[in-house]
Design an enzyme around this catalytic site. Structure first.
Site, PDB file in Angstrom:
ATOM      1  N   HIS A 183       0.795  -1.229   0.000  1.00  0.00           N
ATOM      2  CA  HIS A 183       0.000   0.000   0.000  1.00  0.00           C
ATOM      3  C   HIS A 183       0.834   1.290   0.000  1.00  0.00           C
ATOM      4  CE1 HIS A 183      -3.601  -2.290   0.153  1.00  0.00           C
ATOM      5  NE2 HIS A 183      -3.695  -2.464   1.458  1.00  0.00           N
TER       6      HIS A 183
ATOM      7  N   HIS B 287      -9.835   2.307   0.412  1.00  0.00           N
ATOM      8  CA  HIS B 287      -9.755   1.157   1.315  1.00  0.00           C
ATOM      9  C   HIS B 287     -10.873   1.203   2.374  1.00  0.00           C
ATOM     10  CE1 HIS B 287      -7.878  -2.120   3.501  1.00  0.00           C
ATOM     11  NE2 HIS B 287      -6.893  -2.168   2.640  1.00  0.00           N
TER      12      HIS B 287
ATOM     13  N   GLU C 221     -11.867  -3.711  -2.761  1.00  0.00           N
ATOM     14  CA  GLU C 221     -10.945  -2.675  -3.240  1.00  0.00           C
ATOM     15  C   GLU C 221     -10.737  -2.817  -4.744  1.00  0.00           C
ATOM     16  OE1 GLU C 221      -7.357  -3.273  -0.690  1.00  0.00           O
ATOM     17  OE2 GLU C 221      -8.823  -4.397   0.446  1.00  0.00           O
TER      18      GLU C 221
HETATM   19  C1  BGC Z   1      -4.794  -6.404   1.804  1.00  0.00           C
HETATM   20  C2  BGC Z   1      -4.616  -7.168   3.082  1.00  0.00           C
HETATM   21  C3  BGC Z   1      -4.044  -6.239   4.119  1.00  0.00           C
HETATM   22  C4  BGC Z   1      -4.934  -5.049   4.282  1.00  0.00           C
HETATM   23  C5  BGC Z   1      -4.242  -4.046   5.168  1.00  0.00           C
HETATM   24  C6  BGC Z   1      -5.724  -5.275   2.047  1.00  0.00           C
HETATM   25  O1  BGC Z   1      -5.813  -4.512   0.900  1.00  0.00           O
HETATM   26  O2  BGC Z   1      -5.279  -7.217   0.770  1.00  0.00           O
HETATM   27  O3  BGC Z   1      -3.754  -8.268   2.889  1.00  0.00           O
HETATM   28  O4  BGC Z   1      -3.870  -6.886   5.339  1.00  0.00           O
HETATM   29  O5  BGC Z   1      -5.186  -4.443   3.063  1.00  0.00           O
HETATM   30  O6  BGC Z   1      -5.043  -3.433   5.997  1.00  0.00           O
END
Ligand code: BGC
Length: 346
Positions: A104, A173, A311
């Site tokens: 991310h 998210h 997402e």
């Molecule tokens: C991911 C997860 C991750 C989370 C983080 C998601 O987009 O797919 O693996 O733990 O984000 O908060």
């Protein structure tokens, strides 16, 4: 009308704001830390407004948090193996904030940045300029995220330009609980994903490049299915992530058209959600790593599987897998993507 309130201060003492839009049908609160959705209130079957997204009460919790609640994620959402990307035959080492990998956008991704905010018609436009080299990414990237509330639909429009070739793969998210946050887990809620295929992960949640059919697997959400139905299955992909956490390949993706990627509903509240996008993939994440830590709104605990994410995204780990659409933004090109959350009643 937009209500603007204080949302506390960042660690470095910068003022943060909460922007609330209410159109008489729905209400959304947004903050300029992480250009995030803090709350989203929509009517249930009894016309009572329910807040259907996880969030926190002040800026500091977003700055210190690691769950990306409602945030804008960038420059590149999800995981990149070893934090290495390739552009024009050259490799770039990005920051590695999850073991050897990047997750991310790095240690201080777009979710931790303080964005500029501007009121627009029925919404707010957030702007952030990411400098050349931030988290290892080459070139400057100017990003705009506009949230527009019409009726019970929240549209999110992403625009970005760069002064050199770079990576751009933004997402939102938000964690949804269609019974309203704080009202138990999401296991009885139904999800439908318009995908005949999904990308398989290794044990570190990194797509390996393999694309499999959902047929005869617990990853088949072509018809609505309760999240709890297969969440404890011993299917390897589900065991790896302790629940759902994969990327699905959106059927009928053409790179331009905004199409329905997923739907969800709760029979209990009667609230329905439709997710539309012009991005190629969608991650269903069933809140497997929510652990009760972190303080949610009004001091509530953020419990395991108390919300799910859908997402819209480029497939994760795309640079290691040439068969995936590549999230490359060329100098001078405009990144132009949309994610829509459309709410209704059964
Ligand atoms: C991911 C997860 C991750 C989370 C983080 C998601 O987009 O797919 O693996 O733990 O984000 O908060």
């Amino acid at each position: 009308m937009v209500k603007i309130e204080s949302f506390g201060k960042t660690k470095s003492g910068k003022k943060v704001f909460l922007y609330t839009l209410n159109n008489g049908k729905a209400e959304v609160s947004l903050t300029n830390i992480g250009a995030a959705v803090v709350s989203l209130k929509v009517p249930d079957k009894n016309s009572c407004l329910k807040d259907v997204v996880l969030g926190c009460d002040c800026a500091l919790r977003y700055e210190n948090g690691d769950k990306y609640l409602g945030a804008t994620v960038g420059r590149c959402s999800n995981r990149i193996k070893n934090g290495i990307i390739f552009l024009n035959g050259k490799s770039f080492q990005l920051s590695q904030n999850e073991g050897d990998n990047q997750l991310h956008g790095g240690f201080e991704g777009f979710n931790k940045k303080l964005w500029d905010a501007e009121i627009i018609e029925n919404g707010i436009k957030f702007t952030y300029i990411s400098p050349d080299g931030e988290e290892g990414y080459p070139s400057m990237l100017k990003t705009e995220v506009s949230y527009i509330l019409t009726g019970t639909t929240l549209e999110i429009h992403y625009k970005a330009i760069s002064d050199g070739d770079t990576v751009c793969a933004l997402t939102n998210h938000s964690y949804f609980n269609l019974d309203g946050v704080g009202n138990g887990d999401i296991l009885s809620q139904y999800v439908q994903i318009f995908a005949e295929q999904f990308t398989t992960n290794d044990e570190h949640s990194l797509p390996t490049g393999e694309i499999l059919s959902v047929k005869d697997t617990p990853m088949d959400f072509l018809t609505p299915k309760q999240l709890g139905a297969d969440i404890n299955s011993d299917y390897e992909q589900i065991k790896f992530a302790k629940g759902f956490d994969n990327n699905w390949v959106i059927k009928n993706y053409d790179g331009k058209s905004i199409i329905t990627a997923a739907k969800a509903f709760s029979k209990h509240s009667g609230i329905t959600l439709e997710v539309l996008t012009n991005l190629p993939g969608i991650q269903l994440y069933s809140g497997n790593f929510l652990d009760g830590a972190g303080i949610g709104k009004k001091g509530a605990e953020i419990k395991n599987r108390s919300a799910f994410c859908l997402e819209c995204q480029y497939f994760p780990n795309a640079f290691a897998n040439e068969n995936f659409p590549q999230p490359v933004l060329k100098a001078g090109e405009v990144y132009d993507k949309t994610i829509i959350y459309k709410f209704g009643i059964i």
